[in-house]
Write an enzyme that holds these catalytic residues in place. Structure first.
Site, PDB file in Angstrom:
ATOM      1  N   LEU A 149       7.329  -5.140  -1.860  1.00 61.84           N
ATOM      2  CA  LEU A 149       7.482  -4.389  -3.108  1.00 61.84           C
ATOM      3  C   LEU A 149       7.400  -2.897  -2.817  1.00 61.84           C
ATOM      4  O   LEU A 149       7.055  -2.489  -1.698  1.00 61.84           O
ATOM      5  CB  LEU A 149       6.369  -4.796  -4.081  1.00 61.84           C
ATOM      6  CG  LEU A 149       6.442  -6.217  -4.630  1.00 61.84           C
ATOM      7  CD1 LEU A 149       5.150  -6.580  -5.344  1.00 61.84           C
ATOM      8  CD2 LEU A 149       7.637  -6.374  -5.558  1.00 61.84           C
ATOM      9  N   HIS A 176       1.764  -2.380  -3.003  1.00 61.98           N
ATOM     10  CA  HIS A 176       1.325  -3.179  -1.854  1.00 61.98           C
ATOM     11  C   HIS A 176      -0.124  -3.626  -1.983  1.00 61.98           C
ATOM     12  O   HIS A 176      -0.419  -4.812  -1.875  1.00 61.98           O
ATOM     13  CB  HIS A 176       1.521  -2.410  -0.543  1.00 61.98           C
ATOM     14  CG  HIS A 176       2.944  -2.302  -0.140  1.00 61.98           C
ATOM     15  ND1 HIS A 176       3.325  -1.591   0.982  1.00 61.98           N
ATOM     16  CD2 HIS A 176       4.085  -2.794  -0.680  1.00 61.98           C
ATOM     17  CE1 HIS A 176       4.644  -1.666   1.110  1.00 61.98           C
ATOM     18  NE2 HIS A 176       5.125  -2.379   0.096  1.00 61.98           N
ATOM     19  N   LYS A 209       4.378  -1.937   5.365  1.00 61.27           N
ATOM     20  CA  LYS A 209       3.573  -0.723   5.452  1.00 61.27           C
ATOM     21  C   LYS A 209       4.051   0.308   4.430  1.00 61.27           C
ATOM     22  O   LYS A 209       5.225   0.257   4.066  1.00 61.27           O
ATOM     23  CB  LYS A 209       3.621  -0.174   6.867  1.00 61.27           C
ATOM     24  CG  LYS A 209       5.025   0.171   7.344  1.00 61.27           C
ATOM     25  CD  LYS A 209       5.024   0.463   8.822  1.00 61.27           C
ATOM     26  CE  LYS A 209       6.405   0.708   9.333  1.00 61.27           C
ATOM     27  NZ  LYS A 209       7.398  -0.271   9.051  1.00 61.27           N
TER      28      LYS A 209
END
Length: 136
Positions: free
Chosen positions: A77, A82, A100
């Site tokens: 997303l 996250h 990340k």
């Protein structure tokens, strides 16, 4: 969570990483992984995934909670989602790979790690270049 062959996967977010990296690679591993469901706000992305991967598609990642056909969730997303969504998925009992950055603040990252430990689930931040010579 029952051991399954292939591993049932949910992908959250079908942007560049979710679709171009994760879904593409997983779809080439049919004996190991099966894309069960994807979640994305955009209807055209959901329709494309259904056609290409033969999976279900939902508009909201919350619709995945409580499903027993998912072994692994990939969180691709937008970055600001996250940490909270990863924590939610881990608390719901899913193993998790997160793009990340996992979090923007250390305290948020710590909450994700704590959720994984409490749920006895595997949590892995994704970094596709960790073994490339320039990164090592």
């Amino acid at each position: 969570m029952a051991k399954r062959d292939p591993i049932g996967v949910a992908i959250l977010g079908l942007g560049r990483s979710g679709y171009g990296i994760h879904a593409r690679w997983l779809s080439q591993q049919p004996g190991r992984f099966r894309i069960v469901v994807v979640a994305d706000l955009l209807a055209e992305r959901r329709a494309r995934a259904q056609r290409e991967f033969g999976c279900q598609a939902v508009g909201d990642s919350g619709a995945l909670l409580g499903r027993d056909d998912i072994d692994l969730v990939i969180n691709a997303l937008p970055s600001h989602l996250h940490s909270p969504v990863s924590t939610q998925m881990l608390r719901s009992g899913y193993h998790l790979v997160c793009e990340k950055p996992v979090a923007w603040k250390t305290a948020d990252f710590d909450r994700v790690v704590a959720a994984a430990k409490r749920a006895h689930r595997t949590f892995v931040p994704f970094h596709q270049r960790r073994f490339s010579p320039s990164f090592e």
